[in-house]
Design an enzyme around this catalytic site. Structure first.
Site, PDB file in Angstrom:
ATOM      1  N   THR A  29     -42.163  71.834  25.551  1.00  0.00           N
ATOM      2  CA  THR A  29     -42.910  71.316  26.698  1.00  0.00           C
ATOM      3  C   THR A  29     -44.142  70.516  26.285  1.00  0.00           C
ATOM      4  OG1 THR A  29     -44.231  73.314  26.802  1.00  0.00           O
ATOM      5  CG2 THR A  29     -42.224  73.287  28.136  1.00  0.00           C
ATOM      6  N   CYS A  77     -51.326  76.891  25.592  1.00  0.00           N
ATOM      7  CA  CYS A  77     -51.818  77.924  26.512  1.00  0.00           C
ATOM      8  C   CYS A  77     -52.729  78.915  25.806  1.00  0.00           C
ATOM      9  CB  CYS A  77     -50.638  78.739  27.059  1.00  0.00           C
ATOM     10  SG  CYS A  77     -49.571  77.824  28.162  1.00  0.00           S
ATOM     11  N   CYS A  82     -51.897  83.477  29.424  1.00  0.00           N
ATOM     12  CA  CYS A  82     -51.268  82.604  30.425  1.00  0.00           C
ATOM     13  C   CYS A  82     -50.169  83.362  31.178  1.00  0.00           C
ATOM     14  CB  CYS A  82     -50.676  81.368  29.760  1.00  0.00           C
ATOM     15  SG  CYS A  82     -49.923  80.253  30.976  1.00  0.00           S
ATOM     16  N   ARG A  96     -44.076  81.940  32.011  1.00  0.00           N
ATOM     17  CA  ARG A  96     -43.006  82.644  31.331  1.00  0.00           C
ATOM     18  C   ARG A  96     -43.181  82.491  29.816  1.00  0.00           C
ATOM     19  NH1 ARG A  96     -37.494  81.795  30.424  1.00  0.00           N
ATOM     20  NH2 ARG A  96     -37.718  79.582  30.771  1.00  0.00           N
ATOM     21  N   ARG A 114     -50.819  69.052  25.130  1.00  0.00           N
ATOM     22  CA  ARG A 114     -51.806  68.955  26.214  1.00  0.00           C
ATOM     23  C   ARG A 114     -52.028  70.341  26.831  1.00  0.00           C
ATOM     24  NH1 ARG A 114     -48.419  68.888  30.468  1.00  0.00           N
ATOM     25  NH2 ARG A 114     -46.295  68.306  29.908  1.00  0.00           N
ATOM     26  N   CYS A 123     -52.361  73.487  29.242  1.00  0.00           N
ATOM     27  CA  CYS A 123     -51.605  74.022  30.377  1.00  0.00           C
ATOM     28  C   CYS A 123     -52.481  73.968  31.636  1.00  0.00           C
ATOM     29  CB  CYS A 123     -51.220  75.463  30.071  1.00  0.00           C
ATOM     30  SG  CYS A 123     -50.622  76.401  31.469  1.00  0.00           S
ATOM     31  N   CYS A 173     -53.229  78.029  32.957  1.00  0.00           N
ATOM     32  CA  CYS A 173     -54.221  78.933  32.344  1.00  0.00           C
ATOM     33  C   CYS A 173     -55.461  78.196  31.844  1.00  0.00           C
ATOM     34  CB  CYS A 173     -53.576  79.721  31.208  1.00  0.00           C
ATOM     35  SG  CYS A 173     -53.083  78.712  29.805  1.00  0.00           S
TER      36      CYS A 173
HETATM   37 ZN   LIG Z   1     -50.720  78.303  30.252  1.00  0.00          ZN
END
Ligand SMILES: [Zn+2]
Length: 364
Positions: free
Chosen positions: A41, A45, A49, A52, A74, A76, A79
């Site tokens: 992705t 995080c 966070c 999932r 980048r 999240c 969170c």
């Molecule tokens: Zn996150």
């Protein structure tokens, strides 16, 4: 030159296995010590966070958001790993709970406290310990003990104070007091009462040194510009003791101490020291005594070495409460950015002590 102690402390973060466990547990107490990024992705995080959990092979760890962004990830949006608010929220939460505990008549149960905090019992327990360095139960007892301590200073007898503070037998009280106060209640009540403390002063390159001796050993080594304020400081530390200038009795020993401060500080730590403080202070001071001459550590390193990574400020306070200058080398503890931090007996002296030990002037 880094000492062995420094190298041990330098172990900056736990291994990836430990970080991964923190991620799996959504451990909020690990927030801020690293971020994890997900290859698929391209997002990174904080450990807590709510998203999932990714598959482990997709995960990379970075020390912080800067490093993750530099590697093309980048932050999240859920969170917000670069924002400090969770830490602030957490510390506010913990202080709110601390106030609640302090006002409680009996020790609140973990479940009750966790409910109040809106967290699971285990999460709350971990968070509380991370911020305070103690369990909620130990905190309750510490607060109660400090009530005892102030009553002892006010002249209540130990037994009366024990009952007032809610201990139903004084033997339990003694056990608890020794654990929490780091010294026997008799000795606290003392503020040195009934004790005879002998002292001597002398001039040295650092200014004036005052060394004081109790029955148990060297109980204070203080540095200053001249004798009068040092005597006042000593009186403040042992308000109820009888203070005598050392005559023939102990005078030679104290003069030797004073000479060691200037000449061979390493030997000071080998003398019988009468160290008095809370359990936490004793643990910090014990750690300081392991830093060899020429070595330094940061407040945060000492805190993490004690297993309380968030207690850097408390460590700094314990350093400031040190009453055995040089023998307990609080001058070897610096801020994380290399700044000198504070020193009970003046930054000039701290700088000078470090210069002597390292042969160079540290940043200030
Ligand atoms: Zn996150």
């Amino acid at each position: 030159m880094p000492s062995t102690f420094q190298r041990t402390l330098a172990r900056p973060l736990a291994g990836d296995g430990e970080r991964w466990r923190a991620v799996l547990a959504r451990d909020a107490t690990a927030d801020g010590s690293f971020v994890y990024a997900v290859r698929s992705t391209r997002v990174y995080c904080r450990s807590s966070c709510p998203a999932r959990r990714p598959r482990p092979e997709q995960v990379r760890f970075f020390a912080d958001g800067d490093a993750a962004r530099a590697a093309g990830y980048r932050p999240c949006r859920r969170c917000r790993p670069d924002e400090g608010e969770p830490a602030v929220r957490q510390s506010e939460l913990v202080s709110r709970i601390c106030r609640f505990i302090a006002a409680a008549e009996t020790a609140p149960s973990l479940r009750e406290l966790a409910q109040r905090a809106g967290l699971s019992a285990s999460h709350f327990h971990r968070l509380f310990a991370a911020y305070t360095g103690v369990t909620p139960r130990a905190y309750f007892h510490a607060v109660r003990a400090s009530r005892v301590r102030s009553q002892l200073r006010d002249g209540l007898t130990v037994t009366a104070a024990a009952y007032e503070a809610g201990f139903n037998s004084s033997s339990r009280f003694y056990a608890a007091a020794q654990r929490v106060l780091g010294m026997k209640p008799g000795a606290v009540r003392h503020g040195g009462a009934g004790e005879e403390i002998r002292y001597a002063t002398a001039h040295c390159d650092l200014g004036t040194v005052l060394a004081a001796l109790s029955e148990r050993g060297i109980c204070a080594i203080l540095l200053g510009d001249n004798k009068r304020p040092l005597l006042a400081e000593l009186r403040g530390l042992f308000p109820n003791a009888t203070l005598h200038p050392a005559g023939a009795n102990g005078g030679a020993a104290l003069r030797a101490v004073v000479a060691l401060v200037d000449g061979q500080p390493a030997l000071l730590g080998k003398l019988p020291l009468d160290i008095r403080g809370t359990v936490f202070q004793l643990r910090v001071w014990e750690m300081l005594r392991k830093i060899p001459a020429g070595g330094v550590a940061t407040y945060a390193e000492i805190a993490s070495q004690l297993g309380m990574p968030r207690a850097a400020r408390a460590v700094a306070n314990a350093c400031a409460a040190n009453r055995l200058a040089v023998a307990i080398p609080c001058h070897r503890v610096l801020r994380g950015n290399g700044e000198l931090g504070g020193y009970r007996w003046g930054l000039q002296r701290k700088r000078e002590l470090l210069r002597r030990e390292r042969g160079s002037t540290p940043g200030s």
